[in-house]
Structure formats: C-alpha cells, structure tokens
Design an enzyme around this catalytic site. Structure first.
Site, short mmCIF file in Angstrom:
data_model
loop_
_atom_site.label_atom_id
_atom_site.label_comp_id
_atom_site.label_asym_id
_atom_site.label_seq_id
_atom_site.Cartn_x
_atom_site.Cartn_y
_atom_site.Cartn_z
N LEU A 60 73.82 4.48 -35.78
CA LEU A 60 74.86 3.58 -36.26
C LEU A 60 75.50 4.24 -37.47
O LEU A 60 74.80 4.69 -38.38
CB LEU A 60 74.28 2.22 -36.64
CG LEU A 60 73.57 1.47 -35.51
CD1 LEU A 60 72.97 0.17 -36.04
CD2 LEU A 60 74.52 1.18 -34.37
N THR A 343 70.08 9.45 -41.27
CA THR A 343 71.09 10.11 -42.09
C THR A 343 71.96 9.14 -42.88
O THR A 343 72.49 9.51 -43.92
CB THR A 343 71.99 10.99 -41.21
OG1 THR A 343 72.61 10.19 -40.21
CG2 THR A 343 71.19 12.09 -40.54
N CYS A 344 72.12 7.94 -42.39
CA CYS A 344 72.95 6.97 -43.12
C CYS A 344 72.25 6.47 -44.38
O CYS A 344 72.89 5.88 -45.25
CB CYS A 344 73.30 5.80 -42.22
SG CYS A 344 74.32 6.26 -40.81
N PHE A 345 70.94 6.71 -44.45
CA PHE A 345 70.17 6.24 -45.61
C PHE A 345 69.46 7.38 -46.32
O PHE A 345 68.65 7.13 -47.21
CB PHE A 345 69.15 5.19 -45.14
CG PHE A 345 69.78 4.05 -44.38
CD1 PHE A 345 70.41 3.02 -45.04
CD2 PHE A 345 69.76 4.04 -42.99
CE1 PHE A 345 71.01 1.99 -44.33
CE2 PHE A 345 70.35 3.01 -42.27
CZ PHE A 345 70.98 1.97 -42.95
#
Length: 376
Positions: A60, A343-345
């Site tokens: 996401l 990767t988003c965090f």
C-alpha cells in the site's frame, strides 16, 4: 486491462494513481505509455498526491512504493544507452545531455518528458537514481557558468584553458582564432565563437573574451535545444523561479539525497520495537552493516525504505506515511524466517536469529534475491 500493460492514470478526489507491473522488463515495455501519461496530463495534475500500485503486490503506497517507482523509472529514462544522456567522462559518472541525442528524431519531446518527470520527483520529495553534473544544475538555476565548471566534465580541456590564461599568447606564437571544432558521431562541426570569428586572431589583449566565449560554448555545445526542452518540461510542473533560493549542491541533494551512507548517523537515528540497543540481534545487525561496502549499505537501505538515498538532513529526516519516520528495527517472527521490509514505514522486521552468521545469511538473501513490498 491486460496484465502486462501500464494502466492509465486514475483520478479520485485529489489523488493521482499510477498502476503497473514490477520486473526487469516492465519499464522497457511500457516506457512509451508512461511517457504518454505524463505528457498528456496538465501540469497541476502531476502535483496531485501520488498513489503507485505494482500490480499483483500487496504493498500500500503511503510513500515507500512511490519512492521505489521514481527510483526505478529514473534509472530507466536516464540510462545512457538511450543516447539522451551520457556520463561526464570516464572518471565522473554524473550525467549530462548527449550532443548526439539528435539521432532520435523525437529527442526534444523526450527531454521535455524527462524535465516533467524530474520536476515531479522534486515536487513530491522523491529521489532519482542518478545525478547530473554541477554545471547542469547551475544551468537549471540560471547561474553563470565559469571556466572552473569545465574541470569536472573535461579536465584536459580545462587545463588547456588554464595554460592560455597563465601564459602570454603573443610570446608563444600560437595561431588561435575565435572559432572551434568538435566532433559528434564522426562529423566535425565548426563553430564561430563570435561573428567573423574565423578572421579574428586570439591575442594577449583579447584572450579574456576568448576564454569567456569558449567556456560558454564548451558548456552548451550541441545541447542548446535539448536543455531548453528539458527546462520547459520542468518549468511546467515546478516553476524554475522556485529554485532561486538554492545553490547547485543543495539542488543535487534534494534530487539525489546523500551519496555516502553515514552508519553512525543511521544507528543514532534508529528506533527499536521488542528489541533494545543492546539486544544481541541488534548488535549483530550493526556489525553486519559496518562490514559492508557503501554500495551494499545502499542496497540494504533501499530494501527497507524504498530508496538508497538519504535525505539532506540525514537519517533524522527520513519520511514515512504520516510525516517524519525514523528507521525502525522490530523483532518479528521465528529464526527460520527471512527479514521483511515495510518501506512506507521505514521498518525492518528482523527475526530473533540465533547467531551472527545466520543473521548475515538471511539479510544477504533478502537484499540480493528478493523484491517487492510487505503489507501493513
């Protein structure tokens, strides 16, 4: 829509969606479609919040997936094999516009597309794969180019100009004129530095003018139209006037991030979940990072954050889905599991491995052999 195609952009409220496949071939196959999408949209649409989807993956996009998208796409569009860009010289892998790009009849449209794409990366705070030469950044900033700028891209030519500057031309008996020749694809192109330059000899009295004119020519030879097309595309998305507060090195850092990975800064700005700084797995992890070369550290960083570049302010300024997000190592799973990344965090799920050798083996495998995103 067929599985191999790159989907059209989708609008929903204030979000701009791009959908496509991952893999070594999808960019090459769909590069023209990506070009068409970015070129057909009005500039303000390209400033919408981005949402990137790699078809068939769980990720996401809260920032990490789009970082990867920009990194992968920039690697492809700036590839010197397309003859649009070239390396500055054999010892400098920064990119500059290739004077021979005219072999592609649509090269000016492609430069405008790349200008739009680079501006998108800057606007959305994403890094690109490879940086440009310092003179190119100065051109973007509309700053005056000097003789010293030639040194980084053509040391031999720079040294010849320094020799002319430091010696008395009249005493050397050199026959130099206000004209120059250069070769592109086997064709010698003649250029007069000023009107009737073929008939005006360079002397000690006028050599300063000659050095100024030849400097300007060397930095722009054969690439005036290409540079203009690039800047036109860039200016449509990010007005060049917005860049006037920065110098060329700051612009490079904003586009490319830091080149060297500072392990001390990385370790100092890392947080832990279900581990502590003294947990043996954490100690082993940093031992593993320190024994790597810089290239492998960058690949580890890309595995976890989606990019191998570090923000201008170092690891303290890493961004996540909701703003600043430190690099995080979390204890997850069993010792038989591979590490996972979010990767988003900016988070690495590191299982409780039983030995340093096991941790090295699993991390190496994750970095070298896997691609894709975990989901949270």
């Amino acid at each position: 829509m067929r599985q191999h195609s790159f989907a059209v952009a989708v609008y929903q409220h204030s979000i701009l969606y791009f959908k496509g496949n991952r893999g070594k071939s999808w960019l090459k196959i769909n590069l023209y479609i990506i070009y068409f999408q970015i070129m057909r949209l009005p500039a303000y649409e390209l400033r919408r919040r981005l949402y990137i989807i790699f078809r068939g993956e769980e990720g996401l996009d809260y920032g990490g997936v789009s970082r990867e998208w920009f990194f992968l796409l920039s690697h492809e569009v700036l590839n010197p094999m397309y003859c649009l860009f070239e390396y500055a010289n054999k010892n400098n892998y920064s990119l500059q516009i290739n004077p021979a790009s005219y072999v592609n009849p649509d090269h000016l449209l492609y430069f405008k597309f790349i200008g739009r794409f680079i501006a998108m990366a800057l606007y959305h705070g994403r890094f690109i794969y490879s940086g440009f030469t310092m003179p190119f950044y100065k051109r973007m900033l509309n700053k005056k180019l000097t003789m010293k700028d030639i040194e980084s891209i053509d040391p031999e030519f720079y040294n010849s100009l320094v020799w002319i500057k430091d010696n008395n031309i009249d005493e050397c008996g050199l026959e130099m004129w206000f004209s120059v020749d250069f070769e592109v694809l086997g064709q010698v192109i003649h250029h007069e530095l000023k009107p009737a330059g073929d008939k005006e000899r360079v002397t000690e009295a006028n050599k300063e003018q000659y050095l100024q004119l030849v400097t300007q020519w060397r930095m722009t030879r054969g690439i005036e139209e290409q540079t203009s097309a690039f800047l036109d595309g860039f200016n449509e998305v990010v007005p060049l006037e917005w860049l006037k507060y920065f110098d060329e090195r700051e612009l490079e850092l904003m586009l490319c991030g830091m080149q060297e990975v500072d392990v001390d800064d990385w370790q100092r700005n890392t947080i832990y979940r279900h581990y502590t700084r003294t947990s043996k797995q954490v100690v082993w992890f940093w031992q593993f990072v320190r024994q790597m070369d810089n290239e492998k550290r960058a690949r580890l960083l890309q595995f976890v954050t989606g990019t191998c570049r570090v923000p201008v302010g170092g690891f303290a300024e890493l961004m996540g889905s909701n703003g600043p997000q430190r690099f995080c190592i979390e204890k997850v799973g069993k010792d038989t599991w591979l590490p996972r990344s979010h990767t988003c965090f900016n988070r690495l799920d590191l299982p409780p491995y039983k030995s340093y050798e096991q941790l090295c083996e699993k991390l190496n495998f994750a970095i070298e052999e896997t691609e894709g995103f975990g989901q949270e």
